[in-house]
Design an enzyme around this catalytic site. Sequence first.
Site, PDB file in Angstrom:
ATOM      1  N   TYR A  77       0.852  -1.193   0.000  1.00 33.17           N
ATOM      2  CA  TYR A  77       0.000   0.000   0.000  1.00 33.17           C
ATOM      3  C   TYR A  77       0.884   1.238   0.000  1.00 33.17           C
ATOM      4  O   TYR A  77       1.859   1.317   0.737  1.00 33.17           O
ATOM      5  CB  TYR A  77      -0.903   0.000   1.238  1.00 33.17           C
ATOM      6  CG  TYR A  77      -1.689   1.283   1.434  1.00 33.17           C
ATOM      7  CD1 TYR A  77      -2.899   1.474   0.781  1.00 33.17           C
ATOM      8  CD2 TYR A  77      -1.210   2.289   2.272  1.00 33.17           C
ATOM      9  CE1 TYR A  77      -3.615   2.659   0.958  1.00 33.17           C
ATOM     10  CE2 TYR A  77      -1.926   3.463   2.461  1.00 33.17           C
ATOM     11  CZ  TYR A  77      -3.121   3.649   1.804  1.00 33.17           C
ATOM     12  OH  TYR A  77      -3.818   4.813   1.980  1.00 33.17           O
ATOM     13  N   HIS A  78       0.533   2.239  -0.821  1.00 36.63           N
ATOM     14  CA  HIS A  78       1.357   3.437  -1.009  1.00 36.63           C
ATOM     15  C   HIS A  78       0.856   4.580  -0.139  1.00 36.63           C
ATOM     16  O   HIS A  78      -0.249   5.086  -0.333  1.00 36.63           O
ATOM     17  CB  HIS A  78       1.298   3.851  -2.485  1.00 36.63           C
ATOM     18  CG  HIS A  78       2.456   4.697  -2.917  1.00 36.63           C
ATOM     19  ND1 HIS A  78       2.781   5.893  -2.311  1.00 36.63           N
ATOM     20  CD2 HIS A  78       3.363   4.517  -3.918  1.00 36.63           C
ATOM     21  CE1 HIS A  78       3.831   6.407  -2.915  1.00 36.63           C
ATOM     22  NE2 HIS A  78       4.213   5.605  -3.893  1.00 36.63           N
ATOM     23  N   GLY A  79       1.670   5.007   0.826  1.00 34.94           N
ATOM     24  CA  GLY A  79       1.324   6.162   1.646  1.00 34.94           C
ATOM     25  C   GLY A  79       1.555   7.459   0.896  1.00 34.94           C
ATOM     26  O   GLY A  79       2.068   7.469  -0.232  1.00 34.94           O
ATOM     27  N   SER A 109       3.947  -0.891  -5.956  1.00 33.70           N
ATOM     28  CA  SER A 109       2.652  -0.492  -5.402  1.00 33.70           C
ATOM     29  C   SER A 109       1.702  -0.257  -6.568  1.00 33.70           C
ATOM     30  O   SER A 109       1.863   0.736  -7.293  1.00 33.70           O
ATOM     31  CB  SER A 109       2.779   0.788  -4.569  1.00 33.70           C
ATOM     32  OG  SER A 109       1.494   1.242  -4.178  1.00 33.70           O
ATOM     33  N   GLU A 157      -2.785   6.467  -5.534  1.00 32.36           N
ATOM     34  CA  GLU A 157      -3.079   6.048  -4.165  1.00 32.36           C
ATOM     35  C   GLU A 157      -2.402   6.976  -3.156  1.00 32.36           C
ATOM     36  O   GLU A 157      -2.973   7.301  -2.111  1.00 32.36           O
ATOM     37  CB  GLU A 157      -2.609   4.613  -3.957  1.00 32.36           C
ATOM     38  CG  GLU A 157      -3.115   3.951  -2.696  1.00 32.36           C
ATOM     39  CD  GLU A 157      -2.875   2.454  -2.741  1.00 32.36           C
ATOM     40  OE1 GLU A 157      -3.801   1.720  -3.130  1.00 32.36           O
ATOM     41  OE2 GLU A 157      -1.745   2.015  -2.422  1.00 32.36           O
TER      42      GLU A 157
END
Length: 332
Positions: free
Chosen positions: A131-133, A198, A204
């Site tokens: 998951y890409h912050g 990602s 995202e």
Amino acid sequence: MSHSGNQSCLTTAEDTFSLLVCLFHALEEWAGLDQEDYLSVLEYLLWVFTPLAIVFIVPFLIVILLYLSILFLHVYKRKNQLREAYSNNLWDGARKTLATLWDGHGAIWHGYEIHGMEKIPDQGPALIVYYHGAIPIDYYYFLANVIIQKGRTCHSVADHFLFKIPGFKLLLEVFSVIHGPQEECVRALRSGHLLGISPGGVREALFSDETYHLLWGKRKGFAQVAIDSQVPVIPMFTQNVREGFRSLGTLRFFRWVYEKFRLPIAPIYGGFPVKFRTFLGDPIPYDPSVNATELAEKVQQAVQSLIDKHQQIPGSILGALLERFYTKHKEH
């Protein structure tokens, strides 16, 4: 200064500066402010805007740290020009030094932990999907741990715009970052390397929020890469990554700019010293009977499962800060 005095001043002003001074005094008289009032207003403005300035400045400090890393690599390269001709591992020392620095930053600022590192193979290929912050600083910490604990470099896929940032070329080359053609990804995996990607990418990063929605759309190229390379896929998620840094990409204007021009200009704020814990899920083995669409859905469910299990929804910056004092992670 009286009203008639103001008029006289304005009519007799000989230059622009004198005119501005007259206007300032006129405004001062109109507002009824004296010197003490000015100080009170300035103190209030300072009290209001200092926290706002801090949360927007910290992301720039991360960029500065990246540029310091690049500067170190350039210095290292010049110092070791003679060794370059005789050694194929010129950059090992540089990578390990920077990995130590980033790992130290993660430990000090975020109390960084990684759970499931044993699922990363000591040798041989694997595709890590995460998951890409808003800023993938958790992924930097993960890369540092792979170098330190596993003694190997994880190749990474990044957006094209990263390759256009001045000065980043050397950093991307040394840490084996590629811009993502499927053929190049397959080549890296078939060569026995780890590869991190990602599927949500910049979209995202900008438009997901504290609810941690996965914004993968119908992307399945990463799944086709895993199938073509016949490698396992390892899902990964970092708890509280959205509480460390947040994006204003949910505002309509910034989304319009990105959709229209593909410019990721949405401001990012934060740098809060929240607790970061990276969780690696069970590897999804290669299965020749599964197509790319099915594998992509399976990987997305695996990452979503990590989010559901380990992340409070919606995320709370205060709660994530308080977790710095917990000795054990919570299961959600």
